[in-house]
Design a protein around this motif. Sequence first.
Motif, PDB file in Angstrom:
ATOM      1  N   THR A 261      -0.501   8.831   0.969  1.00 53.95           N
ATOM      2  CA  THR A 261      -0.436   8.935   2.430  1.00 53.95           C
ATOM      3  C   THR A 261      -0.539   7.535   3.033  1.00 53.95           C
ATOM      4  OG1 THR A 261      -2.808   9.357   2.408  1.00 53.95           O
ATOM      5  CG2 THR A 261      -1.383  11.281   2.563  1.00 53.95           C
ATOM      6  N   PRO A 262       0.592   6.866   3.263  1.00 51.74           N
ATOM      7  CA  PRO A 262       0.576   5.459   3.676  1.00 51.74           C
ATOM      8  C   PRO A 262      -0.159   5.171   4.989  1.00 51.74           C
ATOM      9  CG  PRO A 262       2.828   6.231   3.310  1.00 51.74           C
ATOM     10  CD  PRO A 262       1.922   7.383   3.094  1.00 51.74           C
ATOM     11  N   GLU A 263       0.031   5.969   6.023  1.00 56.15           N
ATOM     12  CA  GLU A 263      -0.607   5.656   7.309  1.00 56.15           C
ATOM     13  C   GLU A 263      -2.124   5.755   7.228  1.00 56.15           C
ATOM     14  OE1 GLU A 263      -1.118   4.020  10.771  1.00 56.15           O
ATOM     15  OE2 GLU A 263       0.796   4.106   9.726  1.00 56.15           O
ATOM     16  N   PRO A 264      -2.687   6.832   6.682  1.00 54.52           N
ATOM     17  CA  PRO A 264      -4.153   6.841   6.535  1.00 54.52           C
ATOM     18  C   PRO A 264      -4.650   5.707   5.632  1.00 54.52           C
ATOM     19  CG  PRO A 264      -3.312   9.063   6.348  1.00 54.52           C
ATOM     20  CD  PRO A 264      -2.117   8.132   6.367  1.00 54.52           C
ATOM     21  N   SER A 265      -3.863   5.333   4.638  1.00 53.59           N
ATOM     22  CA  SER A 265      -4.256   4.227   3.758  1.00 53.59           C
ATOM     23  C   SER A 265      -4.339   2.926   4.543  1.00 53.59           C
ATOM     24  CB  SER A 265      -3.250   4.071   2.624  1.00 53.59           C
ATOM     25  OG  SER A 265      -3.215   5.229   1.841  1.00 53.59           O
ATOM     26  N   ARG A 266      -3.360   2.704   5.419  1.00 51.99           N
ATOM     27  CA  ARG A 266      -3.352   1.481   6.232  1.00 51.99           C
ATOM     28  C   ARG A 266      -4.550   1.475   7.178  1.00 51.99           C
ATOM     29  NH1 ARG A 266       1.237  -0.581  10.496  1.00 51.99           N
ATOM     30  NH2 ARG A 266       0.038  -2.372  11.154  1.00 51.99           N
ATOM     31  N   THR A 267      -4.810   2.610   7.804  1.00 52.79           N
ATOM     32  CA  THR A 267      -5.942   2.717   8.721  1.00 52.79           C
ATOM     33  C   THR A 267      -7.251   2.427   7.989  1.00 52.79           C
ATOM     34  OG1 THR A 267      -4.758   4.355  10.037  1.00 52.79           O
ATOM     35  CG2 THR A 267      -7.154   4.269  10.302  1.00 52.79           C
TER      36      THR A 267
ATOM     37  N   GLU B  79      -7.494  -1.289   7.202  1.00 53.72           N
ATOM     38  CA  GLU B  79      -7.807  -2.065   8.404  1.00 53.72           C
ATOM     39  C   GLU B  79      -9.269  -1.927   8.794  1.00 53.72           C
ATOM     40  OE1 GLU B  79      -4.945  -0.599  11.205  1.00 53.72           O
ATOM     41  OE2 GLU B  79      -3.413  -2.020  10.551  1.00 53.72           O
TER      42      GLU B  79
END
Length: 112
Positions: A30-36, A39
């Motif tokens: 899950t790329p978006e939760p990983s980025r969040t 960060e």
Amino acid sequence: MRLDDRERLPRAGRHPRTRDALLADLIRSTPEPSRTLAEQLSGLAVRYPAPEGAHPLVGTRAPGLPLHGGGRVLTALRAGRSVTLDLTGELAPGVDVHRVEVRPDGHVARAA
């Protein structure tokens, strides 16, 4: 994380490697939760309070935009001084920012 994913997690104290592997798989898939998450853990998600009426960018981390003379915004901050960027004509139509002052820590101090 979906409810069915949480139900597959082993209870605390039992099979920690299995739990860790499942969480690692969920983060990778899950790329978006990983980025969040990245960060938040690194401090890049920090947003400083902005004065009332300030541009929405004020207090946020400046994006790593490329500069005309080469390099990137964050590279220009290595001298330890604020950098003022004139973005007139650089951004997509409809973007309402033309000038940005970036503090040495990489956060936007002013935007107009």
